[in-house]
Write an enzyme that holds these catalytic residues in place. Structure first.
Site, PDB file in Angstrom:
ATOM      1  N   GLU A   1      60.791  41.097  60.174  1.00  0.00           N
ATOM      2  CA  GLU A   1      61.832  40.091  60.446  1.00  0.00           C
ATOM      3  C   GLU A   1      62.307  40.212  61.889  1.00  0.00           C
ATOM      4  O   GLU A   1      62.512  41.324  62.399  1.00  0.00           O
ATOM      5  CB  GLU A   1      62.998  40.265  59.470  1.00  0.00           C
ATOM      6  CG  GLU A   1      62.676  39.646  58.123  1.00  0.00           C
ATOM      7  CD  GLU A   1      63.550  40.138  57.008  1.00  0.00           C
ATOM      8  OE1 GLU A   1      63.908  41.324  57.002  1.00  0.00           O
ATOM      9  OE2 GLU A   1      63.875  39.322  56.126  1.00  0.00           O
TER      10      GLU A   1
ATOM     11  N   LYS B   1      44.462  22.170  58.837  1.00  0.00           N
ATOM     12  CA  LYS B   1      43.777  20.884  58.662  1.00  0.00           C
ATOM     13  C   LYS B   1      42.681  20.774  59.738  1.00  0.00           C
ATOM     14  O   LYS B   1      41.768  21.583  59.726  1.00  0.00           O
ATOM     15  CB  LYS B   1      44.811  19.744  58.712  1.00  0.00           C
ATOM     16  CG  LYS B   1      45.840  19.850  57.574  1.00  0.00           C
ATOM     17  CD  LYS B   1      46.752  18.659  57.528  1.00  0.00           C
ATOM     18  CE  LYS B   1      47.674  18.683  56.314  1.00  0.00           C
ATOM     19  NZ  LYS B   1      48.940  19.368  56.528  1.00  0.00           N
TER      20      LYS B   1
ATOM     21  N   TYR C   1      56.430  44.337  57.134  1.00  0.00           N
ATOM     22  CA  TYR C   1      57.641  43.513  57.296  1.00  0.00           C
ATOM     23  C   TYR C   1      58.019  43.477  58.770  1.00  0.00           C
ATOM     24  O   TYR C   1      57.991  44.504  59.443  1.00  0.00           O
ATOM     25  CB  TYR C   1      58.820  44.110  56.496  1.00  0.00           C
ATOM     26  CG  TYR C   1      59.175  43.245  55.316  1.00  0.00           C
ATOM     27  CD1 TYR C   1      59.542  41.920  55.504  1.00  0.00           C
ATOM     28  CD2 TYR C   1      59.136  43.753  54.022  1.00  0.00           C
ATOM     29  CE1 TYR C   1      59.853  41.117  54.420  1.00  0.00           C
ATOM     30  CE2 TYR C   1      59.450  42.955  52.942  1.00  0.00           C
ATOM     31  CZ  TYR C   1      59.808  41.631  53.149  1.00  0.00           C
ATOM     32  OH  TYR C   1      60.118  40.834  52.097  1.00  0.00           O
TER      33      TYR C   1
ATOM     34  N   ASP D   1      54.959  15.107  64.270  1.00  0.00           N
ATOM     35  CA  ASP D   1      54.296  15.922  63.257  1.00  0.00           C
ATOM     36  C   ASP D   1      52.804  15.608  63.353  1.00  0.00           C
ATOM     37  O   ASP D   1      52.335  14.586  62.850  1.00  0.00           O
ATOM     38  CB  ASP D   1      54.859  15.569  61.878  1.00  0.00           C
ATOM     39  CG  ASP D   1      54.230  16.398  60.765  1.00  0.00           C
ATOM     40  OD1 ASP D   1      53.142  16.963  60.993  1.00  0.00           O
ATOM     41  OD2 ASP D   1      54.822  16.462  59.675  1.00  0.00           O
TER      42      ASP D   1
ATOM     43  N   ARG E   1      46.474  28.674  56.186  1.00  0.00           N
ATOM     44  CA  ARG E   1      47.626  27.827  55.848  1.00  0.00           C
ATOM     45  C   ARG E   1      48.858  28.384  56.536  1.00  0.00           C
ATOM     46  O   ARG E   1      49.237  29.537  56.328  1.00  0.00           O
ATOM     47  CB  ARG E   1      47.836  27.819  54.340  1.00  0.00           C
ATOM     48  CG  ARG E   1      46.624  27.349  53.576  1.00  0.00           C
ATOM     49  CD  ARG E   1      46.960  27.131  52.146  1.00  0.00           C
ATOM     50  NE  ARG E   1      47.588  25.843  52.012  1.00  0.00           N
ATOM     51  CZ  ARG E   1      46.919  24.721  51.712  1.00  0.00           C
ATOM     52  NH1 ARG E   1      45.618  24.745  51.537  1.00  0.00           N
ATOM     53  NH2 ARG E   1      47.547  23.586  51.585  1.00  0.00           N
TER      54      ARG E   1
ATOM     55  N   THR F   1      50.716  21.819  61.112  1.00  0.00           N
ATOM     56  CA  THR F   1      50.200  22.848  60.218  1.00  0.00           C
ATOM     57  C   THR F   1      48.919  23.364  60.866  1.00  0.00           C
ATOM     58  O   THR F   1      48.391  22.772  61.810  1.00  0.00           O
ATOM     59  CB  THR F   1      49.918  22.287  58.811  1.00  0.00           C
ATOM     60  OG1 THR F   1      49.151  21.088  58.926  1.00  0.00           O
ATOM     61  CG2 THR F   1      51.215  21.990  58.075  1.00  0.00           C
TER      62      THR F   1
HETATM   63  N1  DSN Z   1      49.470  17.639  51.549  1.00  0.00           N
HETATM   64  C1  DSN Z   1      49.181  17.286  52.911  1.00  0.00           C
HETATM   65  C2  DSN Z   1      48.161  16.201  52.986  1.00  0.00           C
HETATM   66  O1  DSN Z   1      47.302  16.177  52.128  1.00  0.00           O
HETATM   67  O2  DSN Z   1      48.192  15.374  53.876  1.00  0.00           O
HETATM   68  C3  DSN Z   1      50.385  16.972  53.654  1.00  0.00           C
HETATM   69  O3  DSN Z   1      51.393  17.891  53.374  1.00  0.00           O
END
Ligand code: DSN
Length: 448
Positions: free
Chosen positions: A56, A228, A54, A199, A234, A225
């Site tokens: 925080e 990707k 932990y 984004d 993730r 994120t």
């Molecule tokens: N679920 C993601 C995507 O497939 O683009 C976006 O959050």
């Protein structure tokens, strides 16, 4: 190398499912544009003892003891993110993209403020103000759209911003195949005194590789994120740019407070370590080559699909993604094509197309992407083969079309699934897909 030995002894059920999932990933062509294959190094960090801790707070300012090493890990991740994206502030604690985006709202807006983002069915994201997301309920969302050619309607966005005076504008998408117009959106946001949040979840790996423009000069805040095109675990990163700090010197500390304690508790330190590893991998020349190949592959796949008579939204791609418009083939074809491709070992997702003519549940498109197959080492030659398989599968099912009557649809879909399960051509393609996948091994040498 055998992995998950202990899991095999403790929980056979979960162990077996993970084993099957590894086989599925190995033997199918992963074309969902938001998915990728993290390296073994990233997965080792995520599967480490850091899950026990932990912490925080932030490095050097924690609410728990024992954070000597966690502090170092988080600081390394932060410094790597700042260097790679050329920004003065990075927060690596958001659990994923949606909470990260909500932290950005909380830092910049009050409930009821006007916000603008790309309409979901035009390619935008739920969290950019769609009505079923809290972001469309707590804020007054004014969506902008794409034009009939599929490109973002910058003139409409400018007009809507001037009429509605948004506090926050999003530029970013989940189903947009062209370069994001950061400069134009910066002009729109600056003219209205709005914050501009980019984004870049889908394209951050391409930004690092230099095959998509960086928003660092234009946006106030950047969110990505990490799983990707960036190919990490993730998670998500929120960054504040120099421009953002000039506009609002408190912006970084506002983000910091809204992530923790505003929205989250303890950061997932195992994920933070995985993000740090992924950022190190992304700083190599090999990653730049990888990012360039993702785009080259997407263009090659797009060309093959077009050569086989398929219609693409915007008629092609600038990035890692392709959106196929299936309206010339039948009604609500996204589901049928997704299911049939699944049977052939090709994983895609059904998707709405701009001005969706049928239904968001049975949309008229499929979304494809090349990050994962590029990680396997596939190149233009394989894209041509894959494009041929996709077109062949669509050819097999082109006589299907979703009934207009809602009551008839479930029965029709069940009949479709039964029939394609027996389709000999699709079975033959599946065999070829497995052979192709075996030539490009995934997690080579790993055994469960
Ligand atoms: N679920 C993601 C995507 O497939 O683009 C976006 O959050």
């Amino acid at each position: 190398m055998r992995i998950l030995k202990n899991l095999g002894k403790t929980d056979r059920e979960i162990h077996d499912m993970i084993k099957k999932e590894l086989k599925r990933q190995r033997e199918s062509l992963e074309l969902i544009p938001s998915e990728n294959f993290a390296s073994m190094a990233v997965m080792e960090a995520v599967g480490s003892v850091l899950t026990n801790k932990y912490s925080e707070g932030y490095p050097g300012r924690r609410y728990y003891g024992g954070n000597e090493f966690v502090d170092k890990i988080e600081s390394i991740a932060i410094e790597r993110a700042k260097a790679l994206f050329g920004v003065p502030y990075a927060n690596v604690q958001p659990y994923s993209g949606s909470p990260a985006n909500f932290a950005i709202y909380a830092a910049t807006c009050k409930p009821g403020d006007v916000v603008m983002g790309m309409n979901l069915t035009d390619g935008g994201h739920l969290t950019h103000g769609w009505k079923t997301s809290v972001t469309g309920q707590y804020f007054k969302s004014v969506p902008y759209h794409v034009k009939s050619d599929g490109y973002i309607d910058i003139d409409e966005a400018r007009k809507l911003a001037s009429e509605n005076k948004p506090r926050l504008i999003w530029i970013g998408a989940t189903a947009y195949t062209r370069a994001l117009p950061f400069k134009e959106f910066a002009e729109i946001a600056d003219a209205e005194g709005a914050y501009l949040a980019a984004d870049i979840s889908h394209v951050s790996g391409l930004v690092i590789a230099g095959v998509h423009e960086s928003p660092a000069k234009y946006a106030d805040i950047i969110m990505t994120t990490t799983h990707k095109t960036l190919r990490g675990p993730r998670g998500a990163i929120i960054m504040v740019t120099d421009k953002g700090l000039q506009k609002d010197p408190e912006l970084a500390s506002k983000i910091e407070k809204t992530v923790f304690p505003g929205l989250q508790g303890g950061p997932h330190d195992h994920t933070t370590a995985g993000i740090a590893v992924a950022l190190l991998e992304a700083s190599t020349p090999e990653f730049k080559t990888y990012g360039r190949q993702i785009v080259t592959n997407a263009k090659a796949l797009a060309e093959e699909l077009k050569a086989r008579g398929l219609k693409l939204v915007t008629n092609g791609t600038d990035n890692h993604m392709i959106l196929v418009d299936l309206t010339p083939i039948g009604k609500g074809m996204g589901l049928f094509v997704q299911e049939a491709l699944d049977k052939a070992g090709i994983t895609v997702n059904k998707n709405t197309i701009p001005n969706e003519p049928f239904s968001p549940f049975y949309p008229s498109g499929i979304r494809l992407g090349t990050p994962a197959v590029t990680t396997r080492g596939m190149k233009e030659q394989e894209m041509k083969v894959i494009g041929g398989y996709i077109a062949d599968v669509i050819e097999e099912i082109k006589s299907y079309s979703m009934p207009e009557e809602k009551e008839e649809r479930q029965e029709y879909i069940a009949k479709f699934k039964k029939e394609i399960g027996k389709n000999r051509k699709i079975k033959e393609i599946k065999k070829n897909v497995v052979d192709l996948c075996k030539r490009f091994p995934l997690y080579e040498g790993v055994k469960i």
